[in-house]
Scaffold this motif. Structure first.
Motif, short mmCIF file in Angstrom:
data_model
loop_
_atom_site.label_atom_id
_atom_site.label_comp_id
_atom_site.label_asym_id
_atom_site.label_seq_id
_atom_site.Cartn_x
_atom_site.Cartn_y
_atom_site.Cartn_z
N THR A 220 27.07 42.32 51.15
CA THR A 220 27.52 41.69 49.92
C THR A 220 28.02 42.68 48.88
O THR A 220 27.64 44.00 49.07
N LEU A 221 28.81 42.28 48.33
CA LEU A 221 29.79 43.22 47.26
C LEU A 221 29.53 42.63 45.87
O LEU A 221 29.99 41.38 45.79
N ASP A 222 28.87 43.04 44.94
CA ASP A 222 29.07 42.52 43.43
C ASP A 222 30.11 43.21 42.66
O ASP A 222 30.04 44.52 42.48
N VAL A 223 30.73 42.48 41.92
CA VAL A 223 31.75 43.06 41.16
C VAL A 223 31.95 42.12 39.89
O VAL A 223 31.74 41.31 39.74
N THR A 224 31.92 43.16 38.79
CA THR A 224 31.71 42.74 37.20
C THR A 224 33.21 43.33 36.71
O THR A 224 33.29 44.24 36.27
N PRO A 225 34.14 42.16 36.49
CA PRO A 225 35.49 42.47 35.80
C PRO A 225 35.32 42.89 34.41
O PRO A 225 34.49 42.09 33.73
N VAL A 226 35.89 43.97 33.84
CA VAL A 226 35.63 44.12 32.58
C VAL A 226 37.34 44.18 31.81
O VAL A 226 37.97 45.11 32.39
N PRO A 227 37.48 43.38 30.95
CA PRO A 227 38.70 43.51 30.29
C PRO A 227 38.99 44.77 29.45
O PRO A 227 38.08 45.20 28.96
N LYS A 228 40.33 45.13 29.30
CA LYS A 228 40.56 46.21 28.44
C LYS A 228 40.30 46.03 27.01
O LYS A 228 39.88 46.79 26.12
N SER A 229 40.37 44.53 26.62
CA SER A 229 40.20 44.16 25.25
C SER A 229 40.12 42.98 25.38
O SER A 229 40.30 42.09 26.17
N GLY A 230 39.34 42.15 24.04
CA GLY A 230 39.00 40.66 24.16
C GLY A 230 38.04 40.27 24.93
O GLY A 230 37.41 40.97 25.49
N LYS A 231 38.00 39.03 25.34
CA LYS A 231 36.98 38.22 26.16
C LYS A 231 37.64 37.78 27.55
O LYS A 231 38.93 37.35 27.68
N LEU A 232 36.85 38.23 28.67
CA LEU A 232 37.42 37.97 29.80
C LEU A 232 37.53 36.36 30.10
O LEU A 232 36.60 35.47 29.89
N GLY A 233 38.56 35.78 30.63
CA GLY A 233 38.71 34.47 30.84
C GLY A 233 38.51 34.01 32.31
O GLY A 233 37.34 34.12 32.73
N GLY A 260 48.24 43.48 56.22
CA GLY A 260 47.62 43.20 57.34
C GLY A 260 46.47 42.14 57.31
O GLY A 260 46.37 41.41 56.15
N ALA A 261 45.61 42.35 58.44
CA ALA A 261 44.34 41.32 58.35
C ALA A 261 43.33 41.63 57.13
O ALA A 261 42.67 42.62 57.25
N ALA A 262 43.39 40.83 56.29
CA ALA A 262 42.28 40.82 55.07
C ALA A 262 40.95 40.20 55.26
O ALA A 262 40.92 39.39 56.14
N ARG A 263 39.96 40.71 54.60
CA ARG A 263 38.78 40.18 54.72
C ARG A 263 38.41 38.94 53.83
O ARG A 263 37.96 37.92 54.13
N ARG A 264 38.50 39.25 52.59
CA ARG A 264 38.02 38.31 51.59
C ARG A 264 38.89 38.26 50.40
O ARG A 264 39.69 39.03 49.96
N ASN A 265 38.81 36.75 49.58
CA ASN A 265 39.62 37.01 48.26
C ASN A 265 38.66 36.15 47.50
O ASN A 265 38.01 35.31 47.86
N GLY A 266 38.41 36.65 46.19
CA GLY A 266 37.27 35.85 45.38
C GLY A 266 37.87 35.50 44.17
O GLY A 266 38.75 36.03 43.48
N ARG A 267 37.50 34.50 43.42
CA ARG A 267 38.04 34.38 42.01
C ARG A 267 36.72 33.68 41.15
O ARG A 267 36.04 32.93 41.54
N SER A 268 36.59 34.27 40.07
CA SER A 268 35.42 34.01 39.27
C SER A 268 35.88 34.11 37.79
O SER A 268 36.79 34.37 37.41
N SER A 269 34.64 33.61 36.88
CA SER A 269 34.75 33.75 35.56
C SER A 269 34.51 35.32 35.03
O SER A 269 35.57 36.11 34.66
N ALA A 270 33.38 35.72 35.26
CA ALA A 270 33.00 37.15 34.75
C ALA A 270 32.44 37.95 35.79
O ALA A 270 32.68 39.12 35.55
N THR A 271 31.78 37.64 36.72
CA THR A 271 31.02 38.25 37.75
C THR A 271 31.43 37.70 38.99
O THR A 271 31.38 36.39 39.08
N ALA A 272 31.95 38.47 39.85
CA ALA A 272 32.27 38.01 41.27
C ALA A 272 31.14 38.69 42.41
O ALA A 272 30.80 39.75 42.45
#
Length: 279
Positions: A220-233, A260-272
């Motif tokens: 399991t991989l937890d990712v939290t995207p952080v914007p350079k500025s403003g609010k993340l959409g 080549g052969a990739a494993r995953r792709n995700g899309r989310s609002s703030a936390t993936a």
């Protein structure tokens, strides 16, 4: 605003009840022109279909697939008796260009950067079609209705997609000879998508075989995207082995296809939250 020879232009306007909104004067700019000739065995090909756009979407038999909003920016034309073609009105940015003639074959997709010299003197060479088929499985059983796509690893921009049948079978009848990244897509864009991929080589006049299997993996991989500025959409999160460097979303898509052969792709609002198999 759009026209056959002009770059598209969008203008924000507030429309209020009972009032007529005045957008003023809208100035458009002349767009780029792509042109050249389609050939096969060194000879010009008449009545070949040419497609160009940020991305060109096709199905198992043609580039003329209807993918709704995703394919709206694609322009198409037909070559003349001398095999020449011209398409105008493109904005700056990389473009994908491909030609096909059902009785002859298809060209490999070309990636055309904004500053490429000779964009009006391009040569698209048709090569005899190859085919690709396989079985889609989930938990060891044939999986129906899974979206299966393939994209060239040598020149990204043209994407072909089919759905697996009741027996899990999928097939592309007409592909240009090339190396493709074949991917099964599971999930929904806003809740998380996973790609299960492998590379396959397609040769003219031959049928390649490649099966796909859904394997959730154990990590399991937890990712939290952080914007350079403003609010993340909305953010897209990709997981792949090795190092991939890209400056734009389009460039990232091309480089991911070539990786080549990739494993995953995700899309989310703030936390993936994504799962991937061990490398």
């Amino acid at each position: 605003m759009r026209g056959p020879s002009f770059q598209s232009r969008a203008v924000d306007v507030l429309v209020e009840p009972g009032k007529t909104a005045d957008v003023g004067t809208i100035t458009v700019q002349k767009g780029r022109t792509l042109g050249g000739i389609v050939v096969a065995d060194g000879q010009p090909v008449a009545n070949a279909s040419v497609f160009a756009g940020r991305q060109v979407f096709g199905n198992g038999t043609s580039n003329a697939a209807n993918f709704g909003p995703m394919g709206q920016s694609t322009k198409t034309t037909t070559t003349g008796a001398d095999g020449t073609f011209s398409l105008a009105g493109f904005n700056d940015g990389d473009l994908a260009l491909v030609a096909e003639q059902p009785d002859i074959g298809r060209s490999k997709a070309l990636r055309i950067p904004t500053d490429l010299p000779g964009q009006d003197k391009l040569v698209l060479e048709l090569q005899k079609f190859g085919a690709l088929s396989g079985i889609m499985r989930a938990n060891g059983k044939p999986a129906e209705g899974v979206f299966v796509s393939c994209q060239s690893t040598t020149a990204g921009g043209a994407i072909y997609a089919v759905a697996s049948g009741p027996d899990g079978a999928f097939r592309y009848d007409k592909l240009a000879p090339d190396t493709y990244k074949l991917s099964a897509t599971v999930g929904m864009p806003m809740t998380g998508m996973k790609f299960y991929s492998k590379e396959v080589v397609v040769v003219s006049n031959q049928e390649a075989k490649a099966d796909l299997s859904v394997d959730p993996g154990a990590v399991t991989l937890d990712v939290t995207p952080v914007p350079k500025s403003g609010k993340l959409g909305v953010a897209s999160v990709f997981v792949a082995s090795g190092m991939i460097a890209a400056k734009t979303a389009t460039d990232l898509g091309v480089r991911m296809a070539a990786a080549g052969a990739a494993r995953r792709n995700g899309r989310s609002s703030a936390t993936a939250r994504r799962r991937r198999s061990p490398s």
